[in-house]
Design an enzyme around this catalytic site. Structure first.
Site, PDB file in Angstrom:
ATOM      1  N   GLU A  46      23.298 -18.028   2.488  1.00  0.00           N
ATOM      2  CA  GLU A  46      24.344 -18.163   1.310  1.00  0.00           C
ATOM      3  C   GLU A  46      26.002 -17.813   1.902  1.00  0.00           C
ATOM      4  O   GLU A  46      26.826 -18.440   0.917  1.00  0.00           O
ATOM      5  CB  GLU A  46      24.300 -16.634   1.162  1.00  0.00           C
ATOM      6  N   HIS A  82      22.216 -25.003  -0.978  1.00  0.00           N
ATOM      7  CA  HIS A  82      20.876 -24.698  -0.434  1.00  0.00           C
ATOM      8  C   HIS A  82      20.631 -26.077  -0.296  1.00  0.00           C
ATOM      9  O   HIS A  82      19.037 -26.683   1.022  1.00  0.00           O
ATOM     10  CB  HIS A  82      20.679 -23.756  -1.137  1.00  0.00           C
ATOM     11  N   HIS A 140      27.680 -24.464  -5.181  1.00  0.00           N
ATOM     12  CA  HIS A 140      26.578 -23.558  -4.078  1.00  0.00           C
ATOM     13  C   HIS A 140      25.057 -23.816  -3.624  1.00  0.00           C
ATOM     14  O   HIS A 140      24.446 -24.030  -2.729  1.00  0.00           O
ATOM     15  CB  HIS A 140      27.013 -22.231  -4.920  1.00  0.00           C
ATOM     16  N   GLU A 141      24.281 -24.525  -5.345  1.00  0.00           N
ATOM     17  CA  GLU A 141      22.915 -24.293  -5.652  1.00  0.00           C
ATOM     18  C   GLU A 141      22.602 -25.418  -5.025  1.00  0.00           C
ATOM     19  O   GLU A 141      21.702 -26.035  -3.569  1.00  0.00           O
ATOM     20  CB  GLU A 141      22.691 -24.028  -6.961  1.00  0.00           C
ATOM     21  N   ASP A 179      28.037 -21.484   0.622  1.00  0.00           N
ATOM     22  CA  ASP A 179      29.775 -20.320  -0.205  1.00  0.00           C
ATOM     23  C   ASP A 179      30.227 -21.276   0.558  1.00  0.00           C
ATOM     24  O   ASP A 179      31.140 -22.312  -0.337  1.00  0.00           O
ATOM     25  CB  ASP A 179      29.748 -19.185   0.387  1.00  0.00           C
TER      26      ASP A 179
HETATM   27 ZN   LIG Z   1      22.698 -19.174  -2.581  1.00  0.00          ZN
END
Ligand SMILES: [Zn+2]
Length: 439
Positions: free
Chosen positions: A363, A282, A278-279, A367
């Protein structure tokens, strides 16, 4: 002399404060109404005791927030229409130093006033609210040390920027706001590099991720995403609080993904991999660059507005600078900058839901990225642990959430991940093109 702008400002301030109070009350009522029943989607994983704790914790934070909203509103009124800033302008104007230093003194005084007003809330939040719910691990000595370091960092970084901006406002001619914008953007990029490498390590210890069962999978994940494992860290978050989290930050070679030790100790190998994915999402989806671009556009617009306002006497008079002080105020750029930074948040509050929505969209994207790379179920399991450990409410008021939440509400986020797990077709994912790695 009060003028029409006084009325506009006063109404905006009142509307903003009233909206904040209304949203806090809605949040409290909504969470209370759902306190006795864990939502179905979480019923098999989160117990009623933990759910009730999350409701009480949310309510306690909102109650403190309401008091802070009122104090902040009154302080802003006192500084502007109440003549507080006019008094400080008068006071610092008497300092026997150049006008540049008089303006610096004005900001120092304002910073002191704002800091003193916010300290009791910070103290109460840590030693009463966080303490009551078993999260606080700070001693008063550590709290004071953090405060001292925070002030030192603010002065070391902020003072040169302020001096440069004030100097440019005086000397760079009509296009000063373009120059200040350039300085501001350079400063932001500098902080993006300095924060992970210099500033954050002043407050916490950062260590490489320990070798464990998930090490190989993590190395392979990093390699696939083109992220150096030298940028992966564990932070001793447990020194200050029981809250667990993970975040991404930095730019270029200062890029970092950071896990709190409190979170790390709770995650299984595949869950850790999913949170990391997930990170990394980004970064891969260029969320930092997009945020910088937005911030660049907005700050340019606001500086242009400031440049226009700085020459209008009604702007000063409307915000509590009396006519007698006007010639002095018009000749000191710091006064316009101070008034502008005080008044701006009252007018930009309505943009909050847009900013929050933008962040929530990122987000969802991260995800979806993680679901594709590491699978949705382990990410859901990790999120549920995060919600439970942090006593994050599973039942936020939708309006409150739309206004403030940088992350999607738990139920929405988990439902989306469940849908991705059920239909993992690339065509359903608008960001599919980003997932095609070089290898
Ligand atoms: Zn996040």
């Amino acid at each position: 002399m009060p003028n029409a702008f006084t009325a506009v400002f006063f109404l905006a301030l009142a509307a903003t404060a009233a909206t904040r109070l209304w949203l806090a009350s809605r949040q409290i009522a909504h969470v209370r109404r759902h306190r006795e029943r864990v939502p179905d989607a979480f019923a098999d994983r989160i117990g009623l005791a933990a759910h009730r704790k999350a409701a009480d914790y949310t309510e306690a934070k909102q109650r403190l927030g309401r008091v802070e909203t009122i104090v902040d509103g009154l302080l802003l009124l006192a500084l502007t229409l109440g003549g507080g800033l006019a008094f400080l302008v008068h006071l610092t104007g008497g300092i026997a130093a150049g006008p540049l230093w008089q303006d610096v003194a004005l900001f120092a005084a304002l910073g002191l006033v704002g800091g003193v007003a916010s300290l009791p809330f910070s103290w109460y939040s840590t030693f009463v609210v966080e303490e009551r719910f078993g999260f606080n691990r700070m001693t008063p000595a550590l709290w004071l040390a953090d405060l001292a370091k925070g002030v030192a960092v603010t002065i070391l970084l902020g003072a040169p920027l302020l001096l440069l901006a004030l100097w440019l406002m005086r000397t760079a001619g009509d296009a000063w706001w373009l120059w200040v914008w350039g300085a501001w953007m350079a400063f932001q990029l500098l902080v993006l590099v300095l924060y992970p490498t210099v500033i954050a390590p002043l407050f916490n210890r950062f260590e490489p991720l320990p070798a464990g069962s998930a090490r190989e999978r993590i190395e392979s994940l990093l390699a696939r995403c083109g992220f150096s494992s030298a940028g992966l860290f564990v932070m001793d978050g447990s020194r200050r609080s029981g809250h667990g989290n993970a975040y991404f930050t930095g730019l270029g070679r200062a890029k970092r993904v950071v896990f709190f030790d409190t979170l790390l100790s709770r995650l299984e190998g595949d869950e850790l991999e999913a949170v990391l994915a997930h990170e990394l999402g980004h970064f891969k989806l260029k969320h930092i660059a997009k945020r910088i671009a937005w911030s660049a556009a907005l700050s340019l617009a606001f500086l242009a507005l400031l440049a226009w306002l700085a020459d209008r006497p009604w702007f000063y008079e409307g915000l509590g600078i009396p006519g007698a002080l006007l010639p002095d105020a018009l000749s000191r750029p710091g006064v316009a900058l101070a008034l502008f930074s005080l008044a701006l948040p009252v007018f930009t509050f309505v943009l909050g839901p847009l900013a929050a929505r933008y962040s929530r969209a990122h987000e969802f994207e991260a995800d979806a990225f993680a679901a594709r790379i590491a699978g949705a179920p382990p990410l859901v399991r990790a999120l549920v642990k995060l919600y439970e450990d942090n006593a994050a409410t599973l039942t936020p008021d939708p309006m409150h959430s739309a206004f403030y939440d940088s992350h999607p509400p738990a139920a929405v986020r988990v439902a989306r991940l469940a849908a991705l797990a059920a239909h993992p077709s690339p065509a359903a994912d608008p960001n599919f093109r980003h997932y095609q790695f070089k290898d």
